[in-house]
Scaffold this motif. Structure first.
Motif, short mmCIF file in Angstrom:
data_model
loop_
_atom_site.label_atom_id
_atom_site.label_comp_id
_atom_site.label_asym_id
_atom_site.label_seq_id
_atom_site.Cartn_x
_atom_site.Cartn_y
_atom_site.Cartn_z
N ASP A 282 5.70 11.81 2.54
CA ASP A 282 7.09 12.00 2.13
C ASP A 282 7.22 12.98 0.97
O ASP A 282 8.29 13.50 0.71
CB ASP A 282 7.67 10.62 1.74
CG ASP A 282 9.10 10.69 1.25
OD1 ASP A 282 10.01 10.57 2.09
OD2 ASP A 282 9.30 10.89 0.04
N GLY A 283 6.10 13.22 0.26
CA GLY A 283 6.17 14.04 -0.95
C GLY A 283 6.40 13.20 -2.19
O GLY A 283 6.15 13.64 -3.30
N ARG A 284 6.90 11.95 -1.99
CA ARG A 284 7.02 10.99 -3.09
C ARG A 284 6.05 9.85 -2.80
O ARG A 284 5.81 9.54 -1.64
CB ARG A 284 8.45 10.43 -3.17
CG ARG A 284 9.53 11.48 -3.41
CD ARG A 284 10.91 10.91 -3.17
NE ARG A 284 11.09 10.53 -1.77
CZ ARG A 284 12.18 9.93 -1.28
NH1 ARG A 284 13.19 9.62 -2.08
NH2 ARG A 284 12.26 9.64 0.00
N VAL A 285 5.52 9.22 -3.84
CA VAL A 285 4.59 8.11 -3.65
C VAL A 285 5.16 6.88 -4.35
O VAL A 285 5.51 6.95 -5.53
CB VAL A 285 3.19 8.44 -4.22
CG1 VAL A 285 2.26 7.24 -4.06
CG2 VAL A 285 2.61 9.67 -3.52
N VAL A 286 5.27 5.78 -3.65
CA VAL A 286 5.65 4.50 -4.26
C VAL A 286 4.36 3.83 -4.73
O VAL A 286 3.39 3.77 -3.97
CB VAL A 286 6.36 3.59 -3.23
CG1 VAL A 286 6.79 2.29 -3.88
CG2 VAL A 286 7.54 4.32 -2.63
N VAL A 287 4.32 3.37 -5.96
CA VAL A 287 3.08 2.80 -6.47
C VAL A 287 3.37 1.50 -7.23
O VAL A 287 4.38 1.38 -7.91
CB VAL A 287 2.33 3.83 -7.35
CG1 VAL A 287 3.18 4.29 -8.52
CG2 VAL A 287 1.00 3.27 -7.85
N THR A 288 2.51 0.52 -7.02
CA THR A 288 2.65 -0.77 -7.71
C THR A 288 1.27 -1.33 -7.99
O THR A 288 0.30 -0.95 -7.32
CB THR A 288 3.45 -1.76 -6.85
OG1 THR A 288 3.58 -3.00 -7.57
CG2 THR A 288 2.75 -2.06 -5.53
N THR A 289 1.15 -2.18 -8.98
CA THR A 289 -0.15 -2.78 -9.26
C THR A 289 0.02 -4.24 -9.66
O THR A 289 1.06 -4.64 -10.19
CB THR A 289 -0.89 -1.98 -10.36
OG1 THR A 289 -2.26 -2.35 -10.38
CG2 THR A 289 -0.29 -2.21 -11.73
N ASP A 290 -0.97 -5.04 -9.36
CA ASP A 290 -0.92 -6.48 -9.59
C ASP A 290 -2.31 -6.98 -9.95
O ASP A 290 -3.30 -6.48 -9.44
CB ASP A 290 -0.49 -7.19 -8.30
CG ASP A 290 0.81 -7.94 -8.49
OD1 ASP A 290 1.01 -8.53 -9.55
OD2 ASP A 290 1.62 -7.93 -7.55
N LEU A 291 -2.35 -7.99 -10.79
CA LEU A 291 -3.62 -8.53 -11.24
C LEU A 291 -3.71 -10.00 -10.82
O LEU A 291 -2.77 -10.76 -11.03
CB LEU A 291 -3.64 -8.42 -12.77
CG LEU A 291 -4.95 -8.46 -13.52
CD1 LEU A 291 -5.92 -7.41 -13.00
CD2 LEU A 291 -4.69 -8.22 -15.00
N LEU A 292 -4.82 -10.39 -10.23
CA LEU A 292 -5.04 -11.80 -9.89
C LEU A 292 -6.23 -12.31 -10.68
O LEU A 292 -7.31 -11.71 -10.63
CB LEU A 292 -5.36 -11.98 -8.41
CG LEU A 292 -4.21 -11.91 -7.42
CD1 LEU A 292 -4.00 -10.47 -6.99
CD2 LEU A 292 -4.49 -12.77 -6.22
N ILE A 293 -6.03 -13.39 -11.40
CA ILE A 293 -7.09 -13.95 -12.24
C ILE A 293 -7.43 -15.35 -11.76
O ILE A 293 -6.54 -16.19 -11.55
CB ILE A 293 -6.63 -13.96 -13.72
CG1 ILE A 293 -6.37 -12.52 -14.18
CG2 ILE A 293 -7.67 -14.65 -14.61
CD1 ILE A 293 -5.71 -12.41 -15.53
N GLU A 294 -8.70 -15.56 -11.57
CA GLU A 294 -9.20 -16.87 -11.13
C GLU A 294 -8.71 -17.96 -12.08
O GLU A 294 -8.72 -17.80 -13.29
CB GLU A 294 -10.73 -16.83 -11.12
CG GLU A 294 -11.37 -18.12 -10.70
CD GLU A 294 -12.89 -18.01 -10.63
OE1 GLU A 294 -13.46 -17.08 -11.22
OE2 GLU A 294 -13.49 -18.86 -9.97
#
Ligand code: MG
Length: 322
Positions: A46-58
């Motif tokens: 698309d020329g644009r990038v959707v970005v997300t991040t998440d952290l999972l901790i035991e």
């Protein structure tokens, strides 16, 4: 506009297990250059990038005695892929960071990788790379990229008075499963097992995210902290009030069965349970919604989220019931 995106993928030579993991992970058409270099190169059609991040901790987000490595992999992938879908985008690529104690068996990591593989397969997403380091607990950091396919991103701020509130996916299932496990109930089969399985492996309605964008949704998010709390974010970002009709929510069989088992009101889980990653979206009233969207409320002037016309405060549903 650039149609490539370069991501640092860490030191892939650090552990012998990394090559083993990489072989198990999907590198489909979104990945132009996968693991083996200092960074991966992925497509950005698309020329644009959707970005997300998440952290999972035991211990905080999962327990190794309640969920298998495979289930943790499915869930870690799902919550990130779901955040991309909630913007109205198509998830394309994940990058995974993993911290783990030295005594975690390599088979556990195999299971984790297989979980990522199978969840990514549901949407055709790839894992472009990642990094592993030793740590005291298992920590999984996932970054997801997505493609808007020419549509505007669906944010939280576009809801207007007169619009309708609808959701797709499941509500209350994961919370019911967590409550069963918390009560020491480990069902072998039937609807109670289905609830526990929903806690272990959410089933986000990925396709409904881009569908909502095409239909003209004015706001959307995925339900990760409970519908009341998450719709509260929409109300605040849009500067509107939201009224929900509790009678409009279907009660899934696993939710009903778990509520009966534990003597709980199933509506508690439906309105406040997180982790099912249903999509909640706001639509102009003239939009004809496909049947997998359930209309549960309306947008009005004012502020906050109301149930049956009564305010739900920071204490949410409990506050309302009290
Ligand atoms: Mg979200």
């Amino acid at each position: 506009m650039s149609r490539r995106c370069v991501i640092t993928v860490g030191d892939l030579g650090e552990f012998g297990v990394v090559a083993r993991i990489a072989r198990r992970l999907p590198q489909g058409e979104s990945v132009l250059l996968g693991p083996g270099d200092d960074a991966a190169v992925v497509k950005a059609p698309d020329g644009r990038v959707v970005v997300t991040t998440d952290l999972l901790i035991e211990g905080r987000h999962f327990r190794r005695d309640w969920s298998s490595a495979y289930d943790v992999g499915r869930k870690a992938a799902a919550q990130n892929l779901s955040d991309i879908a909630a913007m109205g985008a198509i998830p394309t690529t994940l990058v995974v960071g993993l911290g783990m104690p030295a005594d975690v068996p390599v088979e556990w990591v195999d299971g984790l990788a297989d979980g990522f593989r199978d969840e990514c397969a549901l949407v055709g997403a790839s894992v472009a790379g990642g990094d592993i380091a030793g740590s005291e607990l298992v920590v999984i950091g996932v970054t997801a990229l997505g493609d808007l396919a020419g549509h505007a991103p669906v944010t939280r701020s576009g809801a207007r008075p007169g619009h309708v509130v609808a959701y797709a996916g499941r509500l209350g299932y994961a919370a019911a499963g967590l409550a069963l496990l918390g009560a020491g109930i480990v069902p072998a089969d039937g609807p109670l097992l289905e609830a526990v399985e929903a806690h272990r492996r959410p089933r986000p309605p990925y396709g409904q995210g881009p569908e909502a964008a095409r239909l003209g949704a004015t706001a959307m998010l995925d339900v990760s902290d409970g519908l009341l709390q998450d719709l509260g974010h929409v109300a605040e970002a849009s500067g509107v009030g939201i009224s929900l009709d509790p009678a409009a929510f279907p009660v899934g069989e696993p939710v009903a069965a778990a509520a009966k088992e534990l003597g709980t009101d199933p509506l508690d889980w439906i309105l406040t349970g997180g982790e099912d990653h249903a999509l909640a979206a706001i639509y102009p009233p003239e939009v004809r919604l496909p049947p997998h969207w359930t209309v549960v409320g309306r947008v009005s002037d004012g502020a906050n989220v109301k149930v049956s016309g009564r305010a739900t405060g920071p204490g949410g549903w409990d506050h309302f019931r009290a």
